[in-house]
Design an enzyme around this catalytic site. Structure first.
Site, PDB file in Angstrom:
ATOM      1  N   LYS B  35      42.793  41.277  42.152  1.00  0.00           N
ATOM      2  CA  LYS B  35      41.970  40.379  41.336  1.00  0.00           C
ATOM      3  C   LYS B  35      40.495  40.634  41.623  1.00  0.00           C
ATOM      4  O   LYS B  35      40.113  40.833  42.781  1.00  0.00           O
ATOM      5  CB  LYS B  35      42.348  38.928  41.641  1.00  0.00           C
ATOM      6  CG  LYS B  35      41.740  37.894  40.697  1.00  0.00           C
ATOM      7  CD  LYS B  35      42.235  36.484  41.064  1.00  0.00           C
ATOM      8  CE  LYS B  35      41.674  35.408  40.162  1.00  0.00           C
ATOM      9  NZ  LYS B  35      42.146  34.052  40.550  1.00  0.00           N
ATOM     10  N   SER B 110      43.912  31.407  36.723  1.00  0.00           N
ATOM     11  CA  SER B 110      42.862  32.375  36.457  1.00  0.00           C
ATOM     12  C   SER B 110      43.238  33.821  36.802  1.00  0.00           C
ATOM     13  O   SER B 110      42.538  34.746  36.394  1.00  0.00           O
ATOM     14  CB  SER B 110      41.611  31.992  37.246  1.00  0.00           C
ATOM     15  OG  SER B 110      41.857  32.101  38.639  1.00  0.00           O
ATOM     16  N   SER B 134      46.165  29.051  40.242  1.00  0.00           N
ATOM     17  CA  SER B 134      45.728  30.274  39.571  1.00  0.00           C
ATOM     18  C   SER B 134      46.619  31.500  39.796  1.00  0.00           C
ATOM     19  O   SER B 134      46.486  32.494  39.090  1.00  0.00           O
ATOM     20  CB  SER B 134      44.294  30.621  39.977  1.00  0.00           C
ATOM     21  OG  SER B 134      43.405  29.768  39.314  1.00  0.00           O
TER      22      SER B 134
END
Lengths: 473, 432
Positions: B35, B110, B134
């Site tokens: 990420k 996210s 997330s």
């Protein structure tokens, strides 16, 4: 205005003399380094970097807490103080807010032989910001500013007093005493520039009614404390005398001009939005409190010096204000404690000071040798002073200098010889003496002293010369 | 590893492609996406924000370093909601990520890029970060496994903070075993993170050894089912519960009253922390910078690079911490957080795991949630209590509604990560 009292509370920020920074492993020895060379992701506030507490800094904070008789929190925590400033890489400072490591301590000070106790409200840990270099001079005139993050993250201890300080002179005594104690504890490098900074809260209470206070920031030295506070106290008193009000505000001390000027008015005061720093778990102090020991502190040592060595208050005070000096003295004291005190206080310290040196630059054992020679009458006072000067200038041992330059006391034969020569070579002076001019004798003594390289004892010379001159007569 | 070579990225799962690591080690067979809010040395790390455009970290996050040391190949930095603030991966400055299951829908967020890359088969596993769900939300929406470890099990060093008291790095993969293998490598004490001090244990083995469901005690909080949960999602959830029961697990319906306030508490705390964590992006040291003017103007213009959602959260968070409101909002939220912790603690006295639907709905259509932030925040209602309590939680695929995946969320007590992985593995086996 009838009965006006000065009320001062101090916030003294000191850099703790640890090897590495408060929350990272960067070295704190950056004073002579190029800008931004003692940095890492943590003290630069790079995204994702985290703080880890320096255990040595905690140990030092506990030492100070013990020395100031504080209650030390069993659990202590860190907080974020949020404000934007270019020297602050995260735009928040990690500090301690509602759970400082040290609270409720005390500090004994004395001003002109009057002793009093000043309350210590708290002494908490925090990090120093970086430093700003304004190009083109002052902050107002510079066209741009450079940031050096070498200092960023240096451990600080903020020591906050109760508003017990009643004059600029007392404020100075507080700062001096703190410096002494911190230096004794070995947690502070008093010689480092910017290692101690003071903010002061000042108000004037009239007829016991609390006055409005101002905060004076940016006082960087002990001398500055007195200057800044005298200015601010006078300013406030004048304001009140003229029937005006003191405004609650933050003022900046301008050391060059010796004045305080408005920095922020009350309405502009910042809201720091303190909250817990979750990156640092609560810190238990019990282990530190158990293991940390503190040495004999200046006041104790002063008392002991007077009792154990029979010194005057003044001598004891001069010998103990720096730990290194006190340690040095104790290595020399057993020759003769009075004589040692005289030679350390009256001669050595002055000569060192004159040369920007400290007792750490000289060998106590060697100095003790010189004091022994003086004590045994083998070196005259004047020659001992000469030896100290020559030794410090040439970075040579004291005793070595005495030997090399023949600064030892002249023996009887030498003295007698020199006296006879002086009488023979100065018939005019002899005539003058014999015709009643005592000044002439002094001249002859001088000649003998010169001939013996100062090694003769002036009293003996005097005596021998009189005898010799009797013979002439 | 093939699809990552040509630069083709049909779901916009990646912000940056790279190829670092690879070599001998326990994870030498895995390609991994990271990420883009996790720092990678020499590889641009943007948090999907303009304010970090061009920022190349000089250091690796501990989790990344451990992956490299284990021989994993890191093949790209995955897309996210800007700074992790969102549940759809639409607030990215680099465009929305699409859901491989249905490209007209969001992948969740996210960590949407990470989940999408796994679901599309572009990587074997990916690291996400989980502040309020997330990792689990996109895992549920994309039909993969997403794991949020106990707070303090995986080092956060190098994770660019959004809400540091809540967030964790966690792996996403197709199956529990791969999740366990990655977690095993990244977990464990780190001297660079004072909060990471937990003994990790053998998590790879735990994920390979399903528990005997016969002895398992499952609690289902009534606050996380029923009202607000899409009936079709709930029906799938009940099907999962039936599978557990049929394998011999005991299932109890419980009440956790504190969860009613968890969402509000979560947002106050997360936004408060965000307002402080994001203060450093002033353009002085990195990022595009703020240009001319005095430093106040320069800071302001650097911060103008934040997207709307980030600005909203920073402003709300600043407000919640301000004098006069601190007690009313931030302190109250902390009290609510403590109640959530206690509720979990109480339930885990009897239960091994707490089960619920991961998300109350299936993946929305692109653009559907953006107009109404409050509605978007509501979607996190089942996931945020876990972050408030700091306990471990996993989302495992459990059926679908009209072809859109549904996730089962299993949550265990603090530091029971090994047991949770074994339980997830057992469910995975029983479900298939």
């Amino acid at each position: 205005m009838t009965d006006a009292d000065v009320v001062i509370g101090l916030e003294v920020h000191v850099q703790l003399d640890t090897d590495s920074k408060m929350f990272c492993g960067c070295s704190t020895e950056y004073d002579d380094s190029p800008p931004n060379t003692h940095t890492c992701p943590t003290c630069l506030g790079l995204p994702g970097a985290l703080p880890v507490v320096n255990e040595r800094a905690v140990e030092y904070a506990v030492k100070v807490g013990k020395a100031l008789d504080c209650s030390i929190a069993e659990d202590t925590a860190f907080h974020r103080k949020n404000y934007f400033y270019p020297d602050l890489p995260k735009n928040f400072q990690i500090t301690q807010y509602d759970s400082p490591i040290n609270e409720d301590g005390e500090l004994e000070i004395s001003v002109e032989d009057e002793s009093k106790s000043v309350g210590i409200r708290r002494a908490h840990m925090e990090e120093d910001p970086g430093s700003l270099v304004h190009k083109g001079g002052s902050i107002e005139r510079s066209s741009y500013t450079l940031v050096d993050y070498n200092r960023s993250g240096t451990p600080l201890l903020e020591i906050v007093t109760e508003p017990d300080v009643e004059s600029p002179e007392e404020a100075r005594a507080v700062v001096d005493k703190l410096r002494e104690i911190l230096e004794y504890l070995g947690v502070f490098d008093a010689d480092r520039g910017g290692a101690l900074r003071v903010d002061a809260n000042v108000s004037i209470s009239v007829d016991d009614e609390e006055g409005t206070r101002t905060e004076v920031k940016n006082i960087g030295s002990t001398k500055g404390v007195v200057k800044a506070l005298r200015y601010e106290v006078t300013r406030q008193k004048n304001q009140l005398k003229r029937g005006g009000d003191v405004q609650q505000e933050t003022r900046h001390y301008d050391d060059d001009r010796g004045v305080t000027v408005t920095l922020r008015e009350k309405a502009e005061e910042k809201d720091y939005r303190y909250f817990r720093e979750a990156d640092i778990p609560p810190l238990e102090t019990s282990e530190y409190v158990e293991e940390v020991e503190i040495p004999e502190l200046p006041d104790e040592r002063r008392r002991r010096f007077r009792e154990e060595y029979g010194l005057s208050r003044e001598e004891a005070s001069k010998l103990t204000s720096k730990k290194a000096v006190a340690d040095f003295y104790e290595e020399v004291a057993d020759v003769d404690s009075d004589l040692a005190a005289t030679w350390v206080v009256d001669e050595l310290l002055g000569e060192l000071n004159y040369r920007d040196m400290t007792v750490e630059d000289v060998d106590a054992e060697d100095f003790r040798g010189l004091v022994e020679l003086v004590d045994a009458g083998e070196v005259t006072d004047a020659n001992a002073v000469e030896a100290i000067r020559a030794s410090l200038d040439g970075r040579q041992g004291f005793v070595e200098v005495v030997e090399e330059r023949g600064l030892g006391v002249a023996d009887e034969g030498e003295t007698l010889e020199a006296c006879r020569t002086a009488v023979e070579e100065n018939p005019d002076a002899v005539d003058d003496y014999l015709s009643g001019d005592d000044e002439a004798l002094n001249y002859l003594v001088g000649q003998v002293m010169q001939a013996t390289g100062g090694g003769a004892d002036p009293a003996t010379v005097n005596e021998v010369l009189r005898e010799e001159l009797e013979g002439e007569g | 590893m093939s699809a990552t070579d040509d630069g083709d990225d049909p779901f916009n799962a990646f912000v940056t492609r790279c190829r670092v690591g690879g070599g001998d080690g326990m994870l030498s067979d895995l390609s991994i996406g990271v990420k883009d809010n996790i720092s990678t040395e020499d590889v641009e790390t943007t948090c999907a924000s303009q304010v970090l455009e061009g920022y190349v970290p000089p250091y690796d996050a501990t989790a990344v370093k451990r992956l490299k040391d284990a021989g994993a190949s890191i093949v790209g930095k995955t897309n996210l909601d800007e700074f992790g603030m969102g549940s759809t991966t639409e607030t990215s400055a680099y465009g929305a990520t699409r859901n491989p299951v249905d490209p007209e829908r969001v992948p969740g967020g996210s960590s949407g890029g990470s989940a999408a890359a796994v679901a599309a088969g572009e990587v074997d596993a990916a690291l996400g970060t989980d502040t309020g769900g997330s990792v689990r939300c996109p895992a549920a929406f994309c039909g993969v496994v997403g794991y949020k470890p106990t707070y303090g099990l995986v080092s956060r060093y190098g994770l660019i903070a959004y809400a540091n008291s809540l967030e964790c790095i966690g792996p996403i993969a197709d199956d529990v075993e791969t999740v366990g293998r990655v977690l095993d490598v990244i977990a464990g004490e780190d001297h660079r993170d004072g909060t990471c001090n937990l003994e990790a244990g053998d998590l790879a083995s735990a994920a390979r050894e399903p528990v005997e469901l016969g002895g398992l005690s499952v609690a289902v909080p009534e606050e996380l089912v029923g009202d607000g949960v899409d009936p079709d999602v709930e029906a799938e959830f009940e099907r999962a519960v039936d599978v557990l029961k049929s394998e011999g697990a005991s299932v109890d319906r419980v009440s956790m009253p504190s969860l009613e306030r968890a969402l509000a508490a979560y947002y106050v705390i997360a936004m408060g922390e965000a307002s402080s964590n994001l203060a450093r992006f002033d353009g002085v040291r990195y990022g595009p910078g703020g240009g001319d003017g005095d430093w106040n103007e320069s800071f302001s213009s650097a911060r103008a690079g934040f997207g709307d959602e980030v600005k909203r959260r920073v402003m709300l968070g600043t407000f919640a911490l301000s004098e006069g409101y601190h007690d009313e909002y931030y302190d109250k939220a902390q009290q609510a957080r403590e109640l959530v912790r206690r509720d979990f603690h109480r339930v885990f006295e009897d239960a091994d795991v707490v089960a619920s639907p991961t998300m109350p709905v299936t993946a929305f259509e692109l653009g559907e949630a953006l107009d109404d932030p409050l509605e978007m925040y509501q979607m996190d209602v089942n996931t945020v209590p876990v972050n408030l309590a700091g306990v471990p939680s996993v989302s495992v695929p459990a059926g679908d509604v009209d072809g859109l995946p549904v996730g089962l969320q299993l949550t265990a007590a603090k530091n029971r990560d090994a047991e949770l992985l074994s339980t997830a593995a057992a469910f995975e086996e029983a479900w298939s």
